[in-house]
Design a protein around this motif. Structure first.
Motif, PDB file in Angstrom:
ATOM      1  N   CYS A 142       0.830  -1.203   0.000  1.00  0.00           N
ATOM      2  CA  CYS A 142       0.000   0.000   0.000  1.00  0.00           C
ATOM      3  C   CYS A 142       0.867   1.257   0.000  1.00  0.00           C
ATOM      4  N   SER A 143       1.892   1.279   0.836  1.00  0.00           N
ATOM      5  CA  SER A 143       2.790   2.427   0.935  1.00  0.00           C
ATOM      6  C   SER A 143       3.518   2.678  -0.384  1.00  0.00           C
ATOM      7  N   LEU A 144       4.016   1.621  -1.003  1.00  0.00           N
ATOM      8  CA  LEU A 144       4.755   1.775  -2.261  1.00  0.00           C
ATOM      9  C   LEU A 144       3.841   2.210  -3.403  1.00  0.00           C
ATOM     10  N   VAL A 145       2.614   1.708  -3.401  1.00  0.00           N
ATOM     11  CA  VAL A 145       1.648   2.136  -4.417  1.00  0.00           C
ATOM     12  C   VAL A 145       1.394   3.642  -4.306  1.00  0.00           C
ATOM     13  N   LEU A 146       1.215   4.121  -3.087  1.00  0.00           N
ATOM     14  CA  LEU A 146       0.999   5.550  -2.871  1.00  0.00           C
ATOM     15  C   LEU A 146       2.210   6.364  -3.319  1.00  0.00           C
ATOM     16  N   ARG A 147       3.411   5.859  -3.048  1.00  0.00           N
ATOM     17  CA  ARG A 147       4.614   6.594  -3.435  1.00  0.00           C
ATOM     18  C   ARG A 147       4.789   6.630  -4.955  1.00  0.00           C
ATOM     19  N   VAL A 148       4.520   5.523  -5.622  1.00  0.00           N
ATOM     20  CA  VAL A 148       4.611   5.499  -7.085  1.00  0.00           C
ATOM     21  C   VAL A 148       3.639   6.498  -7.692  1.00  0.00           C
ATOM     22  N   PHE A 149       2.424   6.490  -7.185  1.00  0.00           N
ATOM     23  CA  PHE A 149       1.424   7.414  -7.707  1.00  0.00           C
ATOM     24  C   PHE A 149       1.823   8.866  -7.461  1.00  0.00           C
ATOM     25  N   ALA A 150       2.305   9.163  -6.249  1.00  0.00           N
ATOM     26  CA  ALA A 150       2.711  10.532  -5.922  1.00  0.00           C
ATOM     27  C   ALA A 150       3.886  10.977  -6.793  1.00  0.00           C
ATOM     28  N   SER A 151       4.819  10.079  -7.040  1.00  0.00           N
ATOM     29  CA  SER A 151       5.971  10.412  -7.879  1.00  0.00           C
ATOM     30  C   SER A 151       5.552  10.695  -9.310  1.00  0.00           C
ATOM     31  N   MET A 152       4.654   9.872  -9.829  1.00  0.00           N
ATOM     32  CA  MET A 152       4.170  10.088 -11.186  1.00  0.00           C
ATOM     33  C   MET A 152       3.402  11.400 -11.288  1.00  0.00           C
ATOM     34  N   LEU A 153       2.548  11.649 -10.296  1.00  0.00           N
ATOM     35  CA  LEU A 153       1.728  12.858 -10.324  1.00  0.00           C
ATOM     36  C   LEU A 153       2.589  14.117 -10.225  1.00  0.00           C
ATOM     37  N   SER A 154       3.592  14.088  -9.376  1.00  0.00           N
ATOM     38  CA  SER A 154       4.434  15.274  -9.191  1.00  0.00           C
ATOM     39  C   SER A 154       5.323  15.543 -10.393  1.00  0.00           C
ATOM     40  N   SER A 155       5.608  14.513 -11.183  1.00  0.00           N
ATOM     41  CA  SER A 155       6.456  14.702 -12.357  1.00  0.00           C
ATOM     42  C   SER A 155       5.672  15.000 -13.622  1.00  0.00           C
TER      43      SER A 155
END
Length: 370
Positions: free
Chosen positions: A102-115
């Motif tokens: 769950c934590s890694l999914v959130l981080r991947v999404f946040a990284s994609m969104l911020s870029s």
């Protein structure tokens, strides 16, 4: 006596299938074309099919165990089959694995969104915002979880199908050749492992099977829940290879997003198609991360024999957040996802098989007294 899922309500067969599909269609599909073509080349489609086949076999095994223990979850029947200490240890390992995922999914999404869209928005803010939404979601019981997954799957699948259909027009068939790959059978096997990683998450049904309205339909709707992600993964990978080629894909951080960027709507009705794509992808991340966190919390609730799963939600919130922000960059996130996938593969394959074999050897069934 442990808390049983049946006391919290029921899920229909369509909701059950929606839970499986929504859990699988998440952050992993954003990078799937790059990771699988790196191993299997143009034979990536074959690796996905084989990985999907293994997923079907394992989910059959999990459902078969569920039939053997119709009123119990993994956290309950593992104690009876493996012993209290080992059974609780295995159950907690599953719970921590879902929490990590769950934590890694959130981080991947946040990284994609911020870029891609929110260029000046801190990753931490994106993660916290999504996390608060998820906390509100998992504060409800299983009936609400089922209804949300059934409804949101419709909103997710329609734009995905449209996007895949439009991207097909940009494919150059020559880039898909040779269809059986050029790296040999060993590369297909390696690609199969990578594709199987993308199917991980369906194992959360060990907590939902006792709540199914019509248990005898579990096989049928488990298959339906897996077929949609399988078809979507196939279409995404074929589109990505056909648009960019396997060499170019290795240079793209978010290959699925890049495929969306090349889509041209008829009559130039829409520009910045990727922004629309991301808005729908929020639903995918929301349900994936939400289902994983709900399963983790509920599993721990049963292990520790708590009265209500809501007791653990807020204490676990900072844990999820700090795990999500721990990696220094997105490439470390990909590395941690690979490690967690290896752990998940072991858990999903070895533990159900061990439990099923031992339950037969020791003649333990769910209709016996614990």
């Amino acid at each position: 006596m442990m808390i049983k899922m049946k006391e919290h309500g029921k899920v229909t067969e369509r909701q059950f299938a929606g839970i499986i599909a929504n859990t699988l269609i998440g952050a992993g599909s954003l990078v799937l074309p790059r990771t699988i073509t790196k191993a299997a080349g143009t034979a990536a489609w074959l690796s996905i099919l084989i990985g999907g086949l293994f997923s079907f076999l394992i989910i059959f095994l999990i459902v078969k165990i569920g039939f053997r223990f119709p009123e119990e979850t993994l956290m309950e029947y593992s104690n009876r089959v493996l012993g209290k200490i080992f059974g609780n240890s295995i159950s907690l390992l599953f719970c921590f694995y879902w929490l990590l995922l769950c934590s890694l999914v959130l981080r991947v999404f946040a990284s994609m969104l911020s870029s891609a869209v929110l260029l000046n928005t801190p990753i931490e803010f994106i993660i916290i915002s999504m996390l608060f939404l998820i906390i509100y979601y998992i504060n409800h019981d299983i009936e609400v979880i089922g209804r949300v997954n059934e409804l949101y799957f419709i909103f997710l699948i329609i734009p995905v199908i449209i996007g895949i259909f439009l991207s097909m027009k940009e494919i150059q068939v020559i880039r898909l050749m040779p269809v059986m790959g050029q790296k040999g059978f060993s590369s297909i096997v390696k690609g199969t492992l990578n594709s199987f990683f993308s199917f991980l998450g369906f194992e959360i049904i060990v907590l939902f099977l006792p709540s199914l309205v019509t248990p005898k339909l579990a096989y049928n709707y488990a298959i339906k829940g897996l077929i949609s992600p399988l078809i979507i993964y196939l279409a995404i990978v074929i589109s990505a290879i056909g648009v960019f080629g396997i060499e170019e894909l290795q240079n793209l951080t978010w290959p699925t997003l890049e495929v969306i960027k090349v889509i041209r709507f008829p009559g130039l009705i829409l520009e910045r198609v990727e922004a629309i794509f991301i808005s729908f992808w929020v639903i995918a991340i929301f349900t994936t991360a939400g289902n994983l966190l709900y399963s983790s919390v509920l599993g721990m609730t049963q292990v520790f024999k708590l009265e209500d799963h809501k007791t653990l939600i807020y204490p676990l919130m900072p844990v999820v957040f700090f795990i999500a922000i721990f990696p220094d960059n997105v490439y470390q996130v990909f590395y941690y996802m690979e490690i967690s996938s290896i752990i998940g593969t072991f858990l999903v394959f070895a533990i159900p098989l061990l439990i099923y074999v031992l339950s037969i050897m020791r003649n333990i069934r769910g209709d016996e007294q614990a």
